[in-house]
Motif scaffolding. Sequence first.
Motif, PDB file in Angstrom:
ATOM      1  N   SER A  14       0.683  -1.287   0.192  1.00 61.17           N
ATOM      2  CA  SER A  14       0.188   0.083  -0.148  1.00 61.17           C
ATOM      3  C   SER A  14       0.949   1.131   0.131  1.00 61.17           C
ATOM      4  O   SER A  14       0.392   2.163  -0.452  1.00 61.17           O
ATOM      5  CB  SER A  14      -0.936   0.002   1.223  1.00 61.17           C
ATOM      6  N   GLU A  15       2.188   1.323   0.486  1.00 60.37           N
ATOM      7  CA  GLU A  15       2.861   2.316   0.701  1.00 60.37           C
ATOM      8  C   GLU A  15       2.267   3.507   1.387  1.00 60.37           C
ATOM      9  O   GLU A  15       2.667   4.636   1.411  1.00 60.37           O
ATOM     10  CB  GLU A  15       3.523   2.589  -0.677  1.00 60.37           C
ATOM     11  N   VAL A  16       1.372   3.180   2.040  1.00 61.92           N
ATOM     12  CA  VAL A  16       0.679   4.201   2.940  1.00 61.92           C
ATOM     13  C   VAL A  16       0.469   4.085   4.354  1.00 61.92           C
ATOM     14  O   VAL A  16       0.686   4.701   5.179  1.00 61.92           O
ATOM     15  CB  VAL A  16      -0.623   4.634   2.372  1.00 61.92           C
ATOM     16  N   ASN A 107      -3.525  11.176   4.707  1.00 62.09           N
ATOM     17  CA  ASN A 107      -4.070   9.849   4.010  1.00 62.09           C
ATOM     18  C   ASN A 107      -5.510  10.237   3.497  1.00 62.09           C
ATOM     19  O   ASN A 107      -6.447  10.071   4.062  1.00 62.09           O
ATOM     20  CB  ASN A 107      -4.093   8.725   5.283  1.00 62.09           C
TER      21      ASN A 107
END
Length: 154
Positions: A14-16, A107
């Motif tokens: 997801s890299e989040v 986010n």
Amino acid sequence: MEDGAALWRIARDSEVLDLNSSYSYLLWCRDFAGTSVVARDEHGEPVAFVTGYVRPDRPQTLVVWQVAVDGAYRGRGLAAALLDALTERVAAEQGLVAVETTVTPDNTASNRLFTSYAQRHDVGLEREVLFAGELFPEDTHLPEVLYSIGPFGS
């Protein structure tokens, strides 16, 4: 428990999300399966998940820990559908007064997900900083904003 490794990979990719250890995803799948949900592809492989737990001091509050959707499955409303299904299940099994989660200010996807969730269920949404950035050992961690959603009707 066999989903733990796949959930770890989805979170990593997801890299989040803050990536927890692979071990923690195995434990999560064992200990919190009743307050988590997994979506699968046509081959039965996990492609999205919502993990959560019930607050020990507030047994009718579901804390959503992580929401992640594999890149190939994004944009289909899967996160919203999983969140709805999970909260419906928790409400039926033990009652549900509130949902809590934390979201960092950058986010956008999670902000939209939880804002639309509150609107869809016609309940309130309050935001306040729960953990200021300076509480984290990394110098670069943004604050975690608590989203308190509810109360839900009985």
